[in-house]
Structures are given as C-alpha cells and as structure tokens.
Write a protein that holds these residues in place. Structure first.
Motif: not given
Length: 217
Positions: A4, A50, A162, A185
């Motif tokens: 992202h 998220d 993450h 992520h």
C-alpha cells in the motif's frame, strides 16, 4: 505481499514527508522526531481501515449508540533505535496495543562495504494468533526487516502481519516480496528511486536514528 503506497494522493502526510527530508529542518531533532511521530499517526489511521472490527453499544448520557471497536489484538514491534518515534505515532492511535522492541543493525566484519544483519536485543510479547505491526522508518535492502521477521516467527505465528515503513527503495520491496509470505501487508509512506553503492536510499533523508537521537560512534 500486498503493498500500500500512501503518498500517491496528496494529504498532510506529504507535508510531513517533505519536512523530514529538508536539510534546513532536519537539524532540529525534536521537530524531526515529532514529524516522524505524526507520520506514524497518519499511517496508523490508514492501516486501521484494514483491521477487523466488532459491533458494540455505547451508553451515552441520553441513550444507546451502536458503533464498532477494533477486534484485533495488536502487537506493535519496532526496530531500534530509529523506529522509536514512528512507534510512538502508532501507539498514539493504537493505545491498547502490546509493544515489542528488537535491535538490528548492519555488521561490517571486514570493515568494507560487505555487511550482514545482526539481531540482538529482543523484548517482545506473545504474538501467537495476534495482529503484528512491524515498524521501521527506512526500508533499504530489506535484509534487516526479513532478519527481524524471521526471528519473531520463532516466537509464534500471528494471524496477520503488517509492515510499516516511511521511505522504501524498490530493491527493498523486491527483497521482501521474495522472502516474506504473500499474506503480509506492506505500508509505504513514500517510494524513493534506488539504493546507492553503499546500499543507502536515494534521495532518502540520511540516517533516521542519528537525526532523531544524535550521531553514534
């Protein structure tokens, strides 16, 4: 790995990113730390979209309001020492999270450009079946992040992972894509051009740890 990129759309994030790079602003270490902290707050907000939530009911002075709260059990884990102000930004938003700290650094055994990564100090809570947020401001080669990740996986397996970085080089992202699970992520505030011959990010910002806390020996 799902990546992202947060600076693609203009927001206050880009304002803070500009200040931490600016050599005319960097000399103020307190301001540098605070800007890193504020970037962490912005990134925490974006990452929070998220996470998993559960419905709850809140008693107000005048009635009942249905809303939601974070369901994930969060563990924030930062790489020392540069990760500390970024960690604080995340903790300002995820104030009930557990916290871990790991040291990782480039070791030059032959006093030349070759280096390996040493992971030493570790103070980490149980991460089994939790949501792990691994935090470090700079992603250069990616070797430190992977070394810390592998060390943490010896302690347990999180439900979700993450990784949050401020500035990343394409080489570091490629290294993570090769060595980390597809389910991870990666949250990147901004992507830079490349690494130089010494494996530092260009244009980057310099040494984040030194800028935040002073030069080391």
């Amino acid at each position: 790995m799902q990546t992202h990129y947060l600076s693609e759309d203009n927001s206050i994030l880009n304002h803070f990113l500009g200040q931490i790079r600016n050599v005319n602003v960097q000399h103020d270490s307190m301001r540098f730390r605070r800007n890193i902290e504020r970037i962490g707050e912005v990134m925490a907000y974006e990452l929070s979209k998220d996470l998993r939530y559960r419905p709850i009911e809140i008693q107000t002075p005048l009635g009942i309001k249905k809303t939601a709260e974070i369901e994930d059990k969060l563990v924030l884990c930062s790489i020392l020492r540069a990760g500390l102000p970024l960690h604080l930004g995340f903790l300002n938003y995820f104030d009930s999270a557990e916290n871990g700290f790991v040291s990782a650094y480039r070791h030059h055994p032959n006093n030349d450009e070759f280096f390996d990564i040493l992971v030493e100090y570790q103070a980490v809570p149980n991460i089994e079946n939790k949501t792990l947020l691994l935090i470090d401001p700079m992603l250069a080669t990616g070797q430190s992040m992977v070394a810390v990740f592998n060390k943490l996986m010896e302690k347990g397996l999180p439900n979700e992972i993450h990784i949050a970085v401020i500035i990343a080089a394409p080489e570091g992202i490629a290294y993570l894509e090769k060595h980390l699970p597809d389910s991870c992520h990666l949250w990147v505030a901004t992507l830079d051009e490349k690494l130089n011959d010494k494996k530092y990010i260009i244009p980057g910002l310099g040494d984040a740890g030194d800028l935040a806390y002073g030069n080391k020996l």
